[in-house]
Design a protein around this motif. Sequence first.
Motif, PDB file in Angstrom:
ATOM      1  N   ASP A   1      -3.521 -15.507  10.718  1.00  0.00           N
ATOM      2  CA  ASP A   1      -3.296 -16.078   9.389  1.00  0.00           C
ATOM      3  C   ASP A   1      -2.705 -17.476   9.493  1.00  0.00           C
ATOM      4  O   ASP A   1      -1.720 -17.689  10.201  1.00  0.00           O
ATOM      5  N   ALA A   2      -3.290 -18.404   8.768  1.00  0.00           N
ATOM      6  CA  ALA A   2      -2.775 -19.772   8.698  1.00  0.00           C
ATOM      7  C   ALA A   2      -2.306 -20.036   7.274  1.00  0.00           C
ATOM      8  O   ALA A   2      -3.078 -19.860   6.323  1.00  0.00           O
ATOM      9  N   ARG A   3      -1.059 -20.441   7.128  1.00  0.00           N
ATOM     10  CA  ARG A   3      -0.531 -20.775   5.804  1.00  0.00           C
ATOM     11  C   ARG A   3      -1.085 -22.120   5.345  1.00  0.00           C
ATOM     12  O   ARG A   3      -1.497 -22.950   6.158  1.00  0.00           O
ATOM     13  N   LEU A   4      -1.062 -22.309   4.041  1.00  0.00           N
ATOM     14  CA  LEU A   4      -1.594 -23.520   3.432  1.00  0.00           C
ATOM     15  C   LEU A   4      -0.460 -24.359   2.860  1.00  0.00           C
ATOM     16  O   LEU A   4       0.541 -23.814   2.388  1.00  0.00           O
ATOM     17  N   SER A   5      -0.648 -25.669   2.862  1.00  0.00           N
ATOM     18  CA  SER A   5       0.320 -26.530   2.186  1.00  0.00           C
ATOM     19  C   SER A   5       0.125 -26.364   0.686  1.00  0.00           C
ATOM     20  O   SER A   5      -0.900 -25.840   0.225  1.00  0.00           O
TER      21      SER A   5
ATOM     22  N   GLU B   1      -3.087 -28.111  -0.265  1.00  0.00           N
ATOM     23  CA  GLU B   1      -4.276 -27.341   0.125  1.00  0.00           C
ATOM     24  C   GLU B   1      -4.493 -26.159  -0.809  1.00  0.00           C
ATOM     25  O   GLU B   1      -5.618 -25.903  -1.246  1.00  0.00           O
ATOM     26  N   LEU B   2      -3.413 -25.436  -1.114  1.00  0.00           N
ATOM     27  CA  LEU B   2      -3.544 -24.269  -1.984  1.00  0.00           C
ATOM     28  C   LEU B   2      -3.929 -24.696  -3.396  1.00  0.00           C
ATOM     29  O   LEU B   2      -4.773 -24.066  -4.027  1.00  0.00           O
ATOM     30  N   SER B   3      -3.353 -25.772  -3.882  1.00  0.00           N
ATOM     31  CA  SER B   3      -3.709 -26.290  -5.205  1.00  0.00           C
ATOM     32  C   SER B   3      -5.185 -26.669  -5.260  1.00  0.00           C
ATOM     33  O   SER B   3      -5.869 -26.374  -6.247  1.00  0.00           O
TER      34      SER B   3
ATOM     35  N   LEU C   1      -3.135 -12.147 -18.943  1.00  0.00           N
ATOM     36  CA  LEU C   1      -3.008 -13.592 -19.142  1.00  0.00           C
ATOM     37  C   LEU C   1      -1.625 -14.052 -18.697  1.00  0.00           C
ATOM     38  O   LEU C   1      -0.647 -13.322 -18.848  1.00  0.00           O
ATOM     39  N   GLY C   2      -1.558 -15.271 -18.183  1.00  0.00           N
ATOM     40  CA  GLY C   2      -0.267 -15.805 -17.781  1.00  0.00           C
ATOM     41  C   GLY C   2      -0.360 -17.262 -17.395  1.00  0.00           C
ATOM     42  O   GLY C   2      -1.336 -17.956 -17.713  1.00  0.00           O
ATOM     43  N   GLU C   3       0.657 -17.715 -16.691  1.00  0.00           N
ATOM     44  CA  GLU C   3       0.717 -19.069 -16.168  1.00  0.00           C
ATOM     45  C   GLU C   3       1.105 -18.989 -14.702  1.00  0.00           C
ATOM     46  O   GLU C   3       1.862 -18.101 -14.309  1.00  0.00           O
ATOM     47  N   TYR C   4       0.615 -19.947 -13.910  1.00  0.00           N
ATOM     48  CA  TYR C   4       0.901 -19.921 -12.481  1.00  0.00           C
ATOM     49  C   TYR C   4       1.531 -21.224 -12.023  1.00  0.00           C
ATOM     50  O   TYR C   4       1.374 -22.267 -12.646  1.00  0.00           O
ATOM     51  N   THR C   5       2.264 -21.118 -10.915  1.00  0.00           N
ATOM     52  CA  THR C   5       2.783 -22.280 -10.204  1.00  0.00           C
ATOM     53  C   THR C   5       2.496 -22.076  -8.727  1.00  0.00           C
ATOM     54  O   THR C   5       2.415 -20.938  -8.250  1.00  0.00           O
ATOM     55  N   ILE C   6       2.356 -23.169  -8.032  1.00  0.00           N
ATOM     56  CA  ILE C   6       2.076 -23.123  -6.601  1.00  0.00           C
ATOM     57  C   ILE C   6       3.324 -23.564  -5.859  1.00  0.00           C
ATOM     58  O   ILE C   6       3.913 -24.603  -6.176  1.00  0.00           O
ATOM     59  N   GLY C   7       3.718 -22.770  -4.875  1.00  0.00           N
ATOM     60  CA  GLY C   7       4.902 -23.079  -4.081  1.00  0.00           C
ATOM     61  C   GLY C   7       4.543 -23.831  -2.817  1.00  0.00           C
ATOM     62  O   GLY C   7       3.380 -23.889  -2.412  1.00  0.00           O
ATOM     63  N   ALA C   8       5.549 -24.383  -2.189  1.00  0.00           N
ATOM     64  CA  ALA C   8       5.352 -25.126  -0.947  1.00  0.00           C
ATOM     65  C   ALA C   8       5.161 -24.191   0.243  1.00  0.00           C
ATOM     66  O   ALA C   8       4.845 -24.641   1.334  1.00  0.00           O
ATOM     67  N   ASP C   9       5.318 -22.883   0.030  1.00  0.00           N
ATOM     68  CA  ASP C   9       5.293 -21.906   1.115  1.00  0.00           C
ATOM     69  C   ASP C   9       4.011 -21.077   1.145  1.00  0.00           C
ATOM     70  O   ASP C   9       4.022 -19.942   1.571  1.00  0.00           O
ATOM     71  N   SER C  10       2.906 -21.647   0.657  1.00  0.00           N
ATOM     72  CA  SER C  10       1.601 -20.976   0.651  1.00  0.00           C
ATOM     73  C   SER C  10       1.547 -19.836  -0.362  1.00  0.00           C
ATOM     74  O   SER C  10       0.764 -18.914  -0.225  1.00  0.00           O
ATOM     75  N   THR C  11       2.402 -19.913  -1.389  1.00  0.00           N
ATOM     76  CA  THR C  11       2.407 -18.882  -2.418  1.00  0.00           C
ATOM     77  C   THR C  11       1.961 -19.441  -3.758  1.00  0.00           C
ATOM     78  O   THR C  11       2.069 -20.636  -4.023  1.00  0.00           O
TER      79      THR C  11
ATOM     80  N   THR D   1       3.449 -10.885 -20.719  1.00  0.00           N
ATOM     81  CA  THR D   1       4.322  -9.726 -20.923  1.00  0.00           C
ATOM     82  C   THR D   1       5.721  -9.955 -20.359  1.00  0.00           C
ATOM     83  O   THR D   1       6.610  -9.136 -20.574  1.00  0.00           O
ATOM     84  N   GLY D   2       5.891 -11.039 -19.583  1.00  0.00           N
ATOM     85  CA  GLY D   2       7.165 -11.312 -18.938  1.00  0.00           C
ATOM     86  C   GLY D   2       7.221 -10.848 -17.495  1.00  0.00           C
ATOM     87  O   GLY D   2       8.118 -11.210 -16.747  1.00  0.00           O
ATOM     88  N   VAL D   3       6.254 -10.044 -17.073  1.00  0.00           N
ATOM     89  CA  VAL D   3       6.176  -9.594 -15.687  1.00  0.00           C
ATOM     90  C   VAL D   3       5.764 -10.777 -14.822  1.00  0.00           C
ATOM     91  O   VAL D   3       4.930 -11.589 -15.224  1.00  0.00           O
ATOM     92  N   SER D   4       6.349 -10.893 -13.641  1.00  0.00           N
ATOM     93  CA  SER D   4       5.968 -11.972 -12.742  1.00  0.00           C
ATOM     94  C   SER D   4       5.755 -11.439 -11.335  1.00  0.00           C
ATOM     95  O   SER D   4       6.256 -10.375 -10.982  1.00  0.00           O
ATOM     96  N   ARG D   5       4.990 -12.192 -10.557  1.00  0.00           N
ATOM     97  CA  ARG D   5       4.698 -11.817  -9.175  1.00  0.00           C
ATOM     98  C   ARG D   5       4.372 -13.058  -8.375  1.00  0.00           C
ATOM     99  O   ARG D   5       3.904 -14.058  -8.924  1.00  0.00           O
ATOM    100  N   CYS D   6       4.616 -12.984  -7.092  1.00  0.00           N
ATOM    101  CA  CYS D   6       4.235 -14.048  -6.173  1.00  0.00           C
ATOM    102  C   CYS D   6       3.371 -13.428  -5.084  1.00  0.00           C
ATOM    103  O   CYS D   6       3.667 -12.339  -4.594  1.00  0.00           O
ATOM    104  N   ASP D   7       2.315 -14.115  -4.727  1.00  0.00           N
ATOM    105  CA  ASP D   7       1.426 -13.679  -3.657  1.00  0.00           C
ATOM    106  C   ASP D   7       1.298 -14.805  -2.640  1.00  0.00           C
ATOM    107  O   ASP D   7       1.356 -15.983  -2.989  1.00  0.00           O
ATOM    108  N   LEU D   8       1.099 -14.415  -1.390  1.00  0.00           N
ATOM    109  CA  LEU D   8       0.888 -15.367  -0.310  1.00  0.00           C
ATOM    110  C   LEU D   8      -0.606 -15.545  -0.104  1.00  0.00           C
ATOM    111  O   LEU D   8      -1.353 -14.559  -0.055  1.00  0.00           O
ATOM    112  N   TYR D   9      -1.057 -16.781   0.003  1.00  0.00           N
ATOM    113  CA  TYR D   9      -2.461 -17.097   0.261  1.00  0.00           C
ATOM    114  C   TYR D   9      -2.555 -17.689   1.653  1.00  0.00           C
ATOM    115  O   TYR D   9      -1.830 -18.640   1.972  1.00  0.00           O
ATOM    116  N   VAL D  10      -3.423 -17.103   2.481  1.00  0.00           N
ATOM    117  CA  VAL D  10      -3.602 -17.582   3.851  1.00  0.00           C
ATOM    118  C   VAL D  10      -5.090 -17.687   4.167  1.00  0.00           C
ATOM    119  O   VAL D  10      -5.927 -17.060   3.510  1.00  0.00           O
TER     120      VAL D  10
END
Length: 125
Positions: free
Chosen positions: A31-35, A38-40, A75-85, A92-101
Amino acid sequence: MPHPTFYASCLIALIYGFPVQADNWKTRPSDARLSALELSDILSGNILTFHDGGTSAFGEDGGYTYTYGGGGTWLGEYTIGADSTACVTYVTGVSRCDLYVMDNTRLVVITADGQRFPIKSVAPN
């Protein structure tokens, strides 16, 4: 009664808007993480299709839609992190973070609990 650290974790999640995520992702040596850039480039303005027919649509404006392969939409909104997430906060107020590799040439989503979901295709939204 929940452990006191549960309340501290909830408070931190409320302050920052996302679940606290340590760097304990279940990755593989291939697995290679993305900047963030790159993820954006991969996510923003595109629809990711999973092998079960589900889709994740990432709008260029930060809007997000997940549609199950058998129907039903979140439906929701997303943000991209510096850690490949990428983190999503649903309406609904529920949130989650996923890693993309990148696993060799395949984009893979890894959930916080270690599940791996290879992406079948990426297409413009």
